[in-house]
Design an enzyme around this catalytic site. Structure first.
Site, PDB file in Angstrom:
ATOM      1  N   PRO A  39       0.913  -1.387   0.098  1.00 36.98           N
ATOM      2  CA  PRO A  39       0.011  -0.062   0.007  1.00 36.98           C
ATOM      3  C   PRO A  39       0.948   0.939   0.119  1.00 36.98           C
ATOM      4  O   PRO A  39       1.955   1.220   0.720  1.00 36.98           O
ATOM      5  CB  PRO A  39      -0.636  -0.164   1.291  1.00 36.98           C
ATOM      6  N   ASN A  40       0.258   2.300  -0.796  1.00 30.64           N
ATOM      7  CA  ASN A  40       0.878   3.608  -0.868  1.00 30.64           C
ATOM      8  C   ASN A  40       2.124   3.752  -1.838  1.00 30.64           C
ATOM      9  O   ASN A  40       2.384   5.013  -2.024  1.00 30.64           O
ATOM     10  CB  ASN A  40       1.072   4.293   0.553  1.00 30.64           C
ATOM     11  N   ARG A  71       5.403  11.152  -2.415  1.00 29.33           N
ATOM     12  CA  ARG A  71       5.271  10.708  -0.812  1.00 29.33           C
ATOM     13  C   ARG A  71       6.474  10.772  -0.099  1.00 29.33           C
ATOM     14  O   ARG A  71       7.330  10.182  -0.286  1.00 29.33           O
ATOM     15  CB  ARG A  71       4.676   9.323  -0.795  1.00 29.33           C
ATOM     16  N   TYR A 128      11.547   8.648   1.290  1.00 27.80           N
ATOM     17  CA  TYR A 128      11.453   7.715   0.247  1.00 27.80           C
ATOM     18  C   TYR A 128      12.294   8.137  -1.216  1.00 27.80           C
ATOM     19  O   TYR A 128      12.304   7.435  -2.158  1.00 27.80           O
ATOM     20  CB  TYR A 128      10.078   7.293  -0.172  1.00 27.80           C
ATOM     21  N   ASN A 163       7.837  -5.502  -1.454  1.00 28.98           N
ATOM     22  CA  ASN A 163       7.891  -4.522  -0.252  1.00 28.98           C
ATOM     23  C   ASN A 163       6.672  -4.549   0.268  1.00 28.98           C
ATOM     24  O   ASN A 163       5.490  -3.901  -0.329  1.00 28.98           O
ATOM     25  CB  ASN A 163       8.229  -3.438  -0.816  1.00 28.98           C
ATOM     26  N   ALA A 221       3.368  -0.790   4.632  1.00 29.28           N
ATOM     27  CA  ALA A 221       2.647  -0.881   6.084  1.00 29.28           C
ATOM     28  C   ALA A 221       2.302  -2.075   6.709  1.00 29.28           C
ATOM     29  O   ALA A 221       2.363  -2.329   7.722  1.00 29.28           O
ATOM     30  CB  ALA A 221       1.696   0.287   6.271  1.00 29.28           C
ATOM     31  N   GLU A 249      12.546  -9.560   1.030  1.00 27.33           N
ATOM     32  CA  GLU A 249      11.699  -8.316   1.458  1.00 27.33           C
ATOM     33  C   GLU A 249      12.470  -7.108   1.207  1.00 27.33           C
ATOM     34  O   GLU A 249      14.030  -7.274   1.474  1.00 27.33           O
ATOM     35  CB  GLU A 249      11.543  -8.637   3.031  1.00 27.33           C
ATOM     36  N   HIS A 277      12.727  -2.788   1.639  1.00 27.69           N
ATOM     37  CA  HIS A 277      12.215  -1.607   2.334  1.00 27.69           C
ATOM     38  C   HIS A 277      13.313  -0.500   1.768  1.00 27.69           C
ATOM     39  O   HIS A 277      14.288  -0.504   2.023  1.00 27.69           O
ATOM     40  CB  HIS A 277      12.218  -1.321   3.860  1.00 27.69           C
ATOM     41  N   ARG A 292      13.593   4.610  11.985  1.00 24.87           N
ATOM     42  CA  ARG A 292      12.437   5.402  12.189  1.00 24.87           C
ATOM     43  C   ARG A 292      11.690   4.882  13.439  1.00 24.87           C
ATOM     44  O   ARG A 292      12.031   4.384  14.291  1.00 24.87           O
ATOM     45  CB  ARG A 292      11.425   4.953  10.712  1.00 24.87           C
TER      46      ARG A 292
END
Ligand code: DQA
Length: 169
Positions: free
Chosen positions: A29-30, A37, A42, A98, A101, A122, A124, A131
């Site tokens: 998502p996103n 964003r 990012y 990825n 969230a 995976e 990111h 963070r």
């Protein structure tokens, strides 16, 4: 030989040894908002830019790229199952994922990965460990073959290379 009989491949033919193998790159998502964003977190590359980078790396490794993004957890589950079936059929090497969230909240994604016996790396974009504390834990990491964190969007390319190596190069 009559036309109606199936032709057997010549074992010396180079075509015979060429397998079409797909690498799936699945985005949660996103990530469709990349570019605009939180660019300080990012970067400014869009998802289309990420797809281009992945396509370059896949082509270099002789892989076909299947690149997707969804904001729906269930759709990601369906795609993980589909990728697992492709791997089982010898048509795929696995997935770079990825989970965004959903990394921090979803049990369904790791269940799908395990259930489908899908090799996953995976990724990111940001260094999630620098963070907020809620980003420090990913349910996916426990079932991932490897994790690439904090390299920006080139992390996708590193993840494809890593998955390719893990699957026998
Ligand atoms: C992310 C990190 C997640 O914590 C966040 O929810 C994202 C993107 C990353 O690529 O850095 O959406 O997965």
């Amino acid at each position: 030989m009559p036309d109606s009989l199936p032709q057997r491949a010549d074992p010396r033919s180079p075509v015979r040894s060429r397998r079409v193998t797909t690498v799936f790159v699945l985005n949660g998502p996103n990530l469709n908002l990349l570019g605009g964003r939180e660019p300080e977190v990012y970067g400014t590359a869009t998802l289309a830019d990420v797809e281009r980078l992945c396509r370059e790396t896949a082509a270099e490794l002789g892989l076909t790229l299947d690149f997707r993004q969804s904001n729906q957890e269930g759709e990601l589950v369906d795609w993980l199952q589909e990728a697992g079936a492709a791997v089982a059929a010898g048509a795929g090497i696995g997935a770079v994922l990825n989970p965004a969230a959903y990394s921090h909240t979803s049990i369904a994604l790791p269940d799908a990965i395990e259930g489908a016996r899908l090799p996953v790396v995976e990724v990111h974009i940001s260094n999630v460990h620098k963070r907020e504390p809620f980003r420090h834990h990913s349910y996916v990491s426990a079932v991932a073959a490897g994790v690439v964190v904090g390299f920006g969007v080139i992390g996708y390319q590193l993840a494809i290379r890593g998955l390719h190596q893990l699957r026998g190069g």
